[in-house]
Design an enzyme around this catalytic site. Structure first.
Site, PDB file in Angstrom:
ATOM      1  N   ASP A  71     -31.918  64.768  30.720  1.00 27.81           N
ATOM      2  CA  ASP A  71     -31.747  63.319  30.805  1.00 27.81           C
ATOM      3  C   ASP A  71     -33.052  62.733  30.327  1.00 27.81           C
ATOM      4  O   ASP A  71     -34.083  62.875  30.990  1.00 27.81           O
ATOM      5  CB  ASP A  71     -31.469  62.932  32.267  1.00 27.81           C
ATOM      6  CG  ASP A  71     -31.538  61.423  32.484  1.00 27.81           C
ATOM      7  OD1 ASP A  71     -31.505  60.680  31.485  1.00 27.81           O
ATOM      8  OD2 ASP A  71     -31.617  61.002  33.651  1.00 27.81           O
ATOM      9  N   ASP A 126     -24.950  51.646  36.496  1.00 32.41           N
ATOM     10  CA  ASP A 126     -26.299  52.192  36.322  1.00 32.41           C
ATOM     11  C   ASP A 126     -27.213  51.091  35.794  1.00 32.41           C
ATOM     12  O   ASP A 126     -27.075  50.658  34.649  1.00 32.41           O
ATOM     13  CB  ASP A 126     -26.212  53.365  35.320  1.00 32.41           C
ATOM     14  CG  ASP A 126     -27.585  53.957  35.015  1.00 32.41           C
ATOM     15  OD1 ASP A 126     -28.591  53.434  35.540  1.00 32.41           O
ATOM     16  OD2 ASP A 126     -27.642  54.941  34.255  1.00 32.41           O
TER      17      ASP A 126
HETATM   18  P1  ATP Z   1     -32.986  53.845  31.394  1.00 33.23           P
HETATM   19  O1  ATP Z   1     -31.799  53.917  32.330  1.00 33.23           O
HETATM   20  O2  ATP Z   1     -33.263  52.464  30.899  1.00 33.23           O
HETATM   21  O3  ATP Z   1     -32.947  54.856  30.326  1.00 33.23           O
HETATM   22  P2  ATP Z   1     -34.479  55.289  33.399  1.00 33.23           P
HETATM   23  O4  ATP Z   1     -33.324  56.241  33.507  1.00 33.23           O
HETATM   24  O5  ATP Z   1     -35.846  55.885  33.218  1.00 33.23           O
HETATM   25  O6  ATP Z   1     -34.283  54.222  32.238  1.00 33.23           O
HETATM   26  P3  ATP Z   1     -34.241  54.631  36.217  1.00 33.23           P
HETATM   27  O7  ATP Z   1     -35.132  55.754  36.627  1.00 33.23           O
HETATM   28  O8  ATP Z   1     -32.818  54.694  36.589  1.00 33.23           O
HETATM   29  O9  ATP Z   1     -34.438  54.303  34.661  1.00 33.23           O
HETATM   30  O10 ATP Z   1     -34.787  53.255  36.841  1.00 33.23           O
HETATM   31  C1  ATP Z   1     -36.104  52.878  36.697  1.00 33.23           C
HETATM   32  C2  ATP Z   1     -36.213  51.407  37.049  1.00 33.23           C
HETATM   33  O11 ATP Z   1     -35.854  51.202  38.414  1.00 33.23           O
HETATM   34  C3  ATP Z   1     -37.650  50.927  36.907  1.00 33.23           C
HETATM   35  O12 ATP Z   1     -37.630  49.639  36.320  1.00 33.23           O
HETATM   36  C4  ATP Z   1     -38.118  50.874  38.349  1.00 33.23           C
HETATM   37  O13 ATP Z   1     -39.148  49.907  38.528  1.00 33.23           O
HETATM   38  C5  ATP Z   1     -36.862  50.458  39.070  1.00 33.23           C
HETATM   39  N1  ATP Z   1     -36.879  50.806  40.508  1.00 33.23           N
HETATM   40  C6  ATP Z   1     -37.002  52.034  41.070  1.00 33.23           C
HETATM   41  N2  ATP Z   1     -36.989  51.947  42.415  1.00 33.23           N
HETATM   42  C7  ATP Z   1     -36.829  50.624  42.721  1.00 33.23           C
HETATM   43  C8  ATP Z   1     -36.746  49.875  43.951  1.00 33.23           C
HETATM   44  N3  ATP Z   1     -36.822  50.470  45.127  1.00 33.23           N
HETATM   45  N4  ATP Z   1     -36.587  48.537  43.870  1.00 33.23           N
HETATM   46  C9  ATP Z   1     -36.510  47.917  42.661  1.00 33.23           C
HETATM   47  N5  ATP Z   1     -36.593  48.559  41.482  1.00 33.23           N
HETATM   48  C10 ATP Z   1     -36.756  49.893  41.503  1.00 33.23           C
END
Ligand code: ATP
Length: 378
Positions: free
Chosen positions: A7, A200
């Site tokens: 991923d 998501d």
């Molecule tokens: P994408 O889905 O865009 O490819 P990714 O898979 O890396 O990116 P995720 O890991 O699902 O993304 O999410 C990351 C986002 O979630 C970041 O913007 C992070 O700041 C936010 N995030 C994580 N935990 C929290 C929380 N407790 N409250 C608010 N936002 C959060």
């Protein structure tokens, strides 16, 4: 030979492997399950993943991040142009119309294509899998957003090839999530269909998928997305808010200093997470710029007010996915949320009101895509 699921997120990447006893997420060299999607070019070597993230503050102009946003897009793409405004490294248009990333590496100014940088990331992820499996890894399945164009898909395949990987499939992230959900569910109905909406909200984008489950069967009924709605938009709102405040109160303009921008953005991201669990949060940064320590504070209520234009957009992909699936909202039996930004209370409220039911978090939100990918080819 083992099959591995990758991923690759905009922020971080996860590696899962299919073994006889099940699907496992494997640890990187720093014993972390998530590896930051960053390549930082240095004077003597390059740092990738956790080491890359650690070097970013010291070397912001040569730390290449957000590669998922750049891959397979033309330089003239308006979305790419808007992303470039907040990136600390230099990007210009290459002879083929695609972006070229500029970085200082081994004492020289060099240019890299996004495909090359993603190739470096993939090769790091491949190494993580190989160390855990103690065997060569070639065959893999890679998760990609449902909205990726043909050019973006081809760019991902090219990057995988550079890393010596052979993707058996590129799998939509939402489909991977649905697969990972269905496989462990033992109480799926034999005859009636269980309709589950997967939402998501990640770092930079939002994806929605509605899937129908029966025992031993998974059907994707509809999906939709917003390519430009994610957690980073909330960070940006906070960033602008505090940049303006500090300009007024401390007479500093963070926009003039790449490191100050990075530090304020990182602090705003932390603040946003604190606000998910608390009604108010402080923001203190020592020596942000011109040797000034800064102090700020915001209430959740005010955060929600200044984020109103972003919050308004959350409902749109939800409604589109329902329409695509041809379902009325009452026919969605469960709503599973994944993606870090879905933890923001105002987002939870909007989604709960829209579906008229409580949201569920059965899935390990961070790991479900990688696991679904490993599962697909196992
Ligand atoms: P994408 O889905 O865009 O490819 P990714 O898979 O890396 O990116 P995720 O890991 O699902 O993304 O999410 C990351 C986002 O979630 C970041 O913007 C992070 O700041 C936010 N995030 C994580 N935990 C929290 C929380 N407790 N409250 C608010 N936002 C959060």
């Amino acid at each position: 030979m083992s099959v591995v699921g990758f991923d690759f997120g905009n922020e971080s990447c996860i590696v899962a492997v299919a073994r006889q006893r099940g699907i496992d997420v494997v640890l990187n060299d720093e014993s972390k399950r998530e590896t930051p999607a960053i390549v930082c070019f240095g004077e003597k070597q390059r740092f990738i993943g956790t080491a890359g993230a650690a070097s970013t503050m010291m070397n912001p102009k040569n730390a290449i991040s957000q590669i998922k946003r750049l891959i397979g897009r033309k330089f003239s793409d308006p979305e790419l142009q808007s992303d470039l405004k907040s990136l600390p490294f230099a990007v210009t248009e290459g002879p083929d119309g695609f972006p070229l990333i500029h970085a200082r590496y081994l004492g020289e100014l060099r240019t890299f294509t996004p495909i090359q940088v993603l190739g470096m990331l993939f090769s790091d992820l491949k190494g993580i899998a190989e160390k855990n499996l103690n065997a060569a890894v070639v065959d893999c399945c890679i998760g990609i957003p449902v909205y990726f164009t043909d050019i973006q898909r081809r760019a991902v395949l090219d990057a995988a090839m550079i890393a010596g990987l052979h993707p058996l499939r590129l799998l939509h992230e939402t489909t991977a999530t649905a697969l990972a959900y269905g496989i462990y569910k033992t109480d799926l109905p034999e005859n009636d269909q269980l309709n589950v909406a997967f939402v998501d909200l990640g770092h930079s984008s939002m994806q929605v998928c509605i899937a129908g489950f029966k025992k031993g069967q998974l059907k994707i009924l509809g999906h939709s997305y917003d390519r430009n709605l994610g957690g980073r938009d909330f960070d940006e709102v906070l960033f602008r808010h505090f940049a303006a405040k500090f300009k007024e109160e401390y007479k500093i303009d963070v926009y003039q200093n790449a490191r100050a921008c990075l530090r304020l953005r990182a602090a705003c991201e932390k603040l946003k997470k604190v606000l998910s669990a608390n009604p108010e949060a402080p923001l203190n940064i020592e020596c942000l710029m011109e040797e000034k320590d800064v102090r700020g504070f915001i209430k959740r209520e005010e955060f929600e007010q200044i984020s109103a234009p972003i919050l308004e957009r959350v409902k749109v992909p939800l409604a589109k996915a329902l329409a695509d699936a041809g379902l009325a909202v009452e026919n969605v039996h469960m709503v599973e949320v994944v993606g870090g930004a879905s933890r923001i209370p105002a987002v939870v409220k909007i989604m709960t009101e829209f579906f008229g039911k409580e949201l569920r978090r059965t899935m390990n939100a961070t790991e479900c895509v990688a696991k679904g990918c490993a599962l697909q080819c196992a």
